[in-house]
Design a protein around this motif. Structure first.
Motif, PDB file in Angstrom:
ATOM      1  N   GLN A 324       0.825  -1.205   0.000  1.00 46.23           N
ATOM      2  CA  GLN A 324       0.000   0.000   0.000  1.00 46.23           C
ATOM      3  C   GLN A 324       0.858   1.254   0.000  1.00 46.23           C
ATOM      4  O   GLN A 324       0.491   2.278  -0.583  1.00 46.23           O
ATOM      5  CB  GLN A 324      -0.932  -0.032   1.214  1.00 46.23           C
ATOM      6  CG  GLN A 324      -1.871   1.143   1.332  1.00 46.23           C
ATOM      7  CD  GLN A 324      -1.343   2.171   2.313  1.00 46.23           C
ATOM      8  OE1 GLN A 324      -0.552   1.869   3.194  1.00 46.23           O
ATOM      9  NE2 GLN A 324      -1.772   3.400   2.142  1.00 46.23           N
ATOM     10  N   THR A 325       2.035   1.180   0.626  1.00 44.22           N
ATOM     11  CA  THR A 325       2.957   2.312   0.634  1.00 44.22           C
ATOM     12  C   THR A 325       3.342   2.697  -0.790  1.00 44.22           C
ATOM     13  O   THR A 325       3.309   3.871  -1.167  1.00 44.22           O
ATOM     14  CB  THR A 325       4.225   1.972   1.446  1.00 44.22           C
ATOM     15  OG1 THR A 325       3.879   1.790   2.812  1.00 44.22           O
ATOM     16  CG2 THR A 325       5.254   3.090   1.349  1.00 44.22           C
ATOM     17  N   LEU A 326       3.729   1.712  -1.605  1.00 44.79           N
ATOM     18  CA  LEU A 326       4.123   2.029  -2.979  1.00 44.79           C
ATOM     19  C   LEU A 326       2.933   2.535  -3.795  1.00 44.79           C
ATOM     20  O   LEU A 326       3.061   3.478  -4.581  1.00 44.79           O
ATOM     21  CB  LEU A 326       4.741   0.811  -3.664  1.00 44.79           C
ATOM     22  CG  LEU A 326       5.205   1.107  -5.096  1.00 44.79           C
ATOM     23  CD1 LEU A 326       6.598   0.566  -5.366  1.00 44.79           C
ATOM     24  CD2 LEU A 326       4.233   0.536  -6.123  1.00 44.79           C
ATOM     25  N   LEU A 327       1.769   1.924  -3.625  1.00 47.38           N
ATOM     26  CA  LEU A 327       0.586   2.366  -4.365  1.00 47.38           C
ATOM     27  C   LEU A 327       0.226   3.801  -3.993  1.00 47.38           C
ATOM     28  O   LEU A 327      -0.208   4.586  -4.845  1.00 47.38           O
ATOM     29  CB  LEU A 327      -0.587   1.425  -4.084  1.00 47.38           C
ATOM     30  CG  LEU A 327      -0.408  -0.018  -4.559  1.00 47.38           C
ATOM     31  CD1 LEU A 327      -1.585  -0.878  -4.095  1.00 47.38           C
ATOM     32  CD2 LEU A 327      -0.281  -0.080  -6.077  1.00 47.38           C
ATOM     33  N   PHE A 328       0.423   4.150  -2.728  1.00 46.39           N
ATOM     34  CA  PHE A 328       0.171   5.520  -2.282  1.00 46.39           C
ATOM     35  C   PHE A 328       1.172   6.476  -2.923  1.00 46.39           C
ATOM     36  O   PHE A 328       0.807   7.545  -3.430  1.00 46.39           O
ATOM     37  CB  PHE A 328       0.275   5.590  -0.757  1.00 46.39           C
ATOM     38  CG  PHE A 328      -0.106   6.927  -0.171  1.00 46.39           C
ATOM     39  CD1 PHE A 328      -1.348   7.122   0.400  1.00 46.39           C
ATOM     40  CD2 PHE A 328       0.785   7.986  -0.176  1.00 46.39           C
ATOM     41  CE1 PHE A 328      -1.700   8.344   0.939  1.00 46.39           C
ATOM     42  CE2 PHE A 328       0.447   9.212   0.370  1.00 46.39           C
ATOM     43  CZ  PHE A 328      -0.804   9.397   0.921  1.00 46.39           C
ATOM     44  N   ILE A 329       2.452   6.109  -2.898  1.00 45.97           N
ATOM     45  CA  ILE A 329       3.491   6.947  -3.482  1.00 45.97           C
ATOM     46  C   ILE A 329       3.235   7.193  -4.961  1.00 45.97           C
ATOM     47  O   ILE A 329       3.468   8.293  -5.476  1.00 45.97           O
ATOM     48  CB  ILE A 329       4.875   6.294  -3.266  1.00 45.97           C
ATOM     49  CG1 ILE A 329       5.267   6.366  -1.787  1.00 45.97           C
ATOM     50  CG2 ILE A 329       5.951   6.971  -4.119  1.00 45.97           C
ATOM     51  CD1 ILE A 329       6.503   5.573  -1.441  1.00 45.97           C
ATOM     52  N   ALA A 330       2.744   6.166  -5.656  1.00 41.87           N
ATOM     53  CA  ALA A 330       2.473   6.287  -7.093  1.00 41.87           C
ATOM     54  C   ALA A 330       1.411   7.337  -7.391  1.00 41.87           C
ATOM     55  O   ALA A 330       1.334   7.845  -8.521  1.00 41.87           O
ATOM     56  CB  ALA A 330       2.040   4.937  -7.658  1.00 41.87           C
ATOM     57  N   GLU A 331       0.609   7.687  -6.373  1.00 43.73           N
ATOM     58  CA  GLU A 331      -0.450   8.678  -6.565  1.00 43.73           C
ATOM     59  C   GLU A 331       0.004  10.098  -6.239  1.00 43.73           C
ATOM     60  O   GLU A 331      -0.730  11.052  -6.487  1.00 43.73           O
ATOM     61  CB  GLU A 331      -1.660   8.319  -5.686  1.00 43.73           C
ATOM     62  CG  GLU A 331      -2.346   7.011  -6.057  1.00 43.73           C
ATOM     63  CD  GLU A 331      -2.996   7.066  -7.430  1.00 43.73           C
ATOM     64  OE1 GLU A 331      -3.650   8.097  -7.737  1.00 43.73           O
ATOM     65  OE2 GLU A 331      -2.849   6.097  -8.199  1.00 43.73           O
ATOM     66  N   LEU A 332       1.200  10.248  -5.669  1.00 41.63           N
ATOM     67  CA  LEU A 332       1.699  11.590  -5.373  1.00 41.63           C
ATOM     68  C   LEU A 332       2.003  12.325  -6.675  1.00 41.63           C
ATOM     69  O   LEU A 332       2.438  11.712  -7.648  1.00 41.63           O
ATOM     70  CB  LEU A 332       2.950  11.509  -4.503  1.00 41.63           C
ATOM     71  CG  LEU A 332       2.769  10.881  -3.118  1.00 41.63           C
ATOM     72  CD1 LEU A 332       4.109  10.788  -2.395  1.00 41.63           C
ATOM     73  CD2 LEU A 332       1.775  11.679  -2.281  1.00 41.63           C
ATOM     74  N   PRO A 333       1.785  13.632  -6.725  1.00 42.43           N
ATOM     75  CA  PRO A 333       1.953  14.384  -7.976  1.00 42.43           C
ATOM     76  C   PRO A 333       3.291  14.162  -8.668  1.00 42.43           C
ATOM     77  O   PRO A 333       3.338  13.947  -9.884  1.00 42.43           O
ATOM     78  CB  PRO A 333       1.792  15.836  -7.526  1.00 42.43           C
ATOM     79  CG  PRO A 333       0.879  15.758  -6.345  1.00 42.43           C
ATOM     80  CD  PRO A 333       1.276  14.485  -5.639  1.00 42.43           C
ATOM     81  N   ALA A 334       4.385  14.198  -7.921  1.00 45.82           N
ATOM     82  CA  ALA A 334       5.714  14.041  -8.537  1.00 45.82           C
ATOM     83  C   ALA A 334       5.867  12.675  -9.175  1.00 45.82           C
ATOM     84  O   ALA A 334       6.426  12.536 -10.277  1.00 45.82           O
ATOM     85  CB  ALA A 334       6.798  14.259  -7.493  1.00 45.82           C
ATOM     86  N   GLN A 335       5.341  11.656  -8.518  1.00 43.89           N
ATOM     87  CA  GLN A 335       5.489  10.302  -9.057  1.00 43.89           C
ATOM     88  C   GLN A 335       4.530  10.057 -10.215  1.00 43.89           C
ATOM     89  O   GLN A 335       4.859   9.332 -11.158  1.00 43.89           O
ATOM     90  CB  GLN A 335       5.259   9.269  -7.947  1.00 43.89           C
ATOM     91  CG  GLN A 335       6.149   9.454  -6.729  1.00 43.89           C
ATOM     92  CD  GLN A 335       7.611   9.638  -7.084  1.00 43.89           C
ATOM     93  OE1 GLN A 335       8.115   9.087  -8.050  1.00 43.89           O
ATOM     94  NE2 GLN A 335       8.314  10.455  -6.300  1.00 43.89           N
ATOM     95  N   LYS A 336       3.344  10.651 -10.163  1.00 47.84           N
ATOM     96  CA  LYS A 336       2.401  10.505 -11.283  1.00 47.84           C
ATOM     97  C   LYS A 336       3.003  11.118 -12.546  1.00 47.84           C
ATOM     98  O   LYS A 336       2.878  10.569 -13.642  1.00 47.84           O
ATOM     99  CB  LYS A 336       1.062  11.184 -10.942  1.00 47.84           C
ATOM    100  CG  LYS A 336       0.252  10.441  -9.900  1.00 47.84           C
ATOM    101  CD  LYS A 336      -1.098  11.081  -9.678  1.00 47.84           C
ATOM    102  CE  LYS A 336      -2.142  10.452 -10.569  1.00 47.84           C
ATOM    103  NZ  LYS A 336      -3.511  10.859 -10.214  1.00 47.84           N
ATOM    104  N   ALA A 337       3.673  12.260 -12.394  1.00 46.08           N
ATOM    105  CA  ALA A 337       4.316  12.898 -13.547  1.00 46.08           C
ATOM    106  C   ALA A 337       5.428  12.010 -14.086  1.00 46.08           C
ATOM    107  O   ALA A 337       5.591  11.864 -15.307  1.00 46.08           O
ATOM    108  CB  ALA A 337       4.880  14.264 -13.139  1.00 46.08           C
ATOM    109  N   LEU A 338       6.186  11.388 -13.181  1.00 51.35           N
ATOM    110  CA  LEU A 338       7.259  10.488 -13.599  1.00 51.35           C
ATOM    111  C   LEU A 338       6.708   9.289 -14.347  1.00 51.35           C
ATOM    112  O   LEU A 338       7.214   8.907 -15.408  1.00 51.35           O
ATOM    113  CB  LEU A 338       8.048  10.019 -12.368  1.00 51.35           C
ATOM    114  CG  LEU A 338       9.187   9.020 -12.621  1.00 51.35           C
ATOM    115  CD1 LEU A 338      10.287   9.660 -13.450  1.00 51.35           C
ATOM    116  CD2 LEU A 338       9.754   8.514 -11.296  1.00 51.35           C
ATOM    117  N   LEU A 339       5.639   8.704 -13.815  1.00 58.53           N
ATOM    118  CA  LEU A 339       5.034   7.536 -14.453  1.00 58.53           C
ATOM    119  C   LEU A 339       4.451   7.890 -15.822  1.00 58.53           C
ATOM    120  O   LEU A 339       4.519   7.109 -16.763  1.00 58.53           O
ATOM    121  CB  LEU A 339       3.944   6.954 -13.553  1.00 58.53           C
ATOM    122  CG  LEU A 339       4.448   6.295 -12.263  1.00 58.53           C
ATOM    123  CD1 LEU A 339       3.287   5.979 -11.338  1.00 58.53           C
ATOM    124  CD2 LEU A 339       5.229   5.032 -12.584  1.00 58.53           C
TER     125      LEU A 339
END
Length: 353
Positions: A324-339
């Motif tokens: 759940q930690t990684l799934l949460f991080i993936a939703e943060l703005p900086a990580q969404k832009a990276l993805l």
């Protein structure tokens, strides 16, 4: 993670909320045993096992500071250390700035980083169970769950109640400044986290004047409750590491200001409760999008919080909190832009074929 795990409060004018002020009581200084010119040593964790920007500024802790391009510094007990990664280098290095024993500092750092847990093995297991996780894990490697001191973690998350990250950090800095000064790095002051006895000398009024608002009574009330525990509050908190998750959550919720979500954060980030799932609106959105689509549009209730936690554990197992930690991080703005940039590059490469 953001890990205030709460939305930002309504904007408050400076007049209504005075800025945080230095503590009224003197800050103690100890005779530091500095290590001189910083010497960097390789840590027993590669970038696959630890990626600093996916671990420290994601809301698990508010005491570590960015002191370089990919460098974070903080105190672990009486040790002041830095961690860094260099572009193109798969290794993580550490430096001990202040400690009575560099070896003890290294061991404390490895314990703090949960180094005995293999992230590669967890990610492989999660990826087999969830194709979406497998895709995210390709680009978001090394997001670790920390193993913090329970008292330090507890006080931080009491500050997080209905708050935003900037203000949480100021509050945590204020509390931290009450501890022994360990040194300065890149303009930041670092302190050993204050003891329970030191915290008991801080009044609710002092905290309110420093801008803590209603959280002041939670902190002083919790400190008082911990001091009344048989054997002492620190021992009581450490004993929760040996209990079942539900009993740990229930015990934490007896403390002033600690509800199920805050308790789950403390359990996951300091008490070895790896299946703890802190449920807020962000995690609720993740759950209804990928795990419980039949609940999309429903209002989050206490009963549904339990159902969300159960869904994560059912999907990912005893280390569901790490997934759940990684799934949460993936939703943060900086990580969404990276993805999104990874996704566009992938699409463009297919168009060129």
């Amino acid at each position: 993670m953001k890990r205030s795990r709460a939305t930002s409060p309504p904007s408050i004018s400076a007049a209504a909320k005075p800025p945080l002020t230095p503590p009224a009581t003197p800050i103690l200084k100890q005779k530091l045993q500095k290590t001189g010119i910083p010497k960097w040593f390789p840590l027993k964790l590669t970038q696959t096992e630890l990626t600093l920007p996916l671990t420290f500024p994601t809301g698990q802790t508010f005491r570590w500071k960015q002191t370089g391009a990919i460098q974070y510094s903080g105190s672990i007990g009486p040790h002041l250390v830095s961690l860094r990664q260099r572009p193109g280098d798969d290794t993580v290095s550490y430096c001990v700035h202040c400690s009575s024993s560099p070896k003890a500092a290294e061991l404390a750092l490895l314990d703090f980083l949960n180094a005995e847990i293999s992230l590669a093995e967890l990610w492989s297991d999660f990826s087999e169970k969830d194709p979406r996780f497998a895709e995210l894990a390709k680009h978001l490697r090394g997001a670790r769950v920390l193993r913090q001191d329970p008292l330090e973690c507890l006080i931080q998350f009491l500050c997080s109640s209905n708050n935003n990250i900037a203000r949480i950090t100021k509050m945590v800095d204020f509390v931290s400044s009450l501890g022994l000064h360990l040194g300065d790095i890149d303009g930041f002051e670092f302190h050993q986290f204050p003891s329970l006895d030191r915290l008991s000398k801080v009044s609710e009024d002092e905290l309110r004047k420093a801008g803590f608002g209603y959280r002041a009574k939670y902190i002083t009330g919790t400190v008082s409750a911990l001091q009344s525990k048989p054997g002492g509050g620190n021992e009581w908190l450490l004993s929760l590491r040996k209990m079942d998750l539900q009993d740990t959550i229930a015990a934490l919720c007896t403390l002033p200001g600690v509800g199920p979500k805050v308790a789950a954060c403390i359990a996951l980030f300091s008490l070895d409760q790896h299946s703890a799932i802190p449920v807020d609106t962000h995690v609720w959105q993740i759950a209804t999008r990928y795990l419980l689509p039949d609940l999309a549009g429903a209002k989050l209730t206490h009963k549904l919080c339990s159902r969300v936690a159960e869904a994560f554990v059912s999907k990912y197992g005893e280390y569901a909190g790490w997934a759940q930690t990684l799934l949460f991080i993936a939703e943060l703005p900086a990580q969404k832009a990276l993805l999104q940039s990874f996704s566009q590059s992938h699409e463009n490469s297919h168009k060129d074929l």
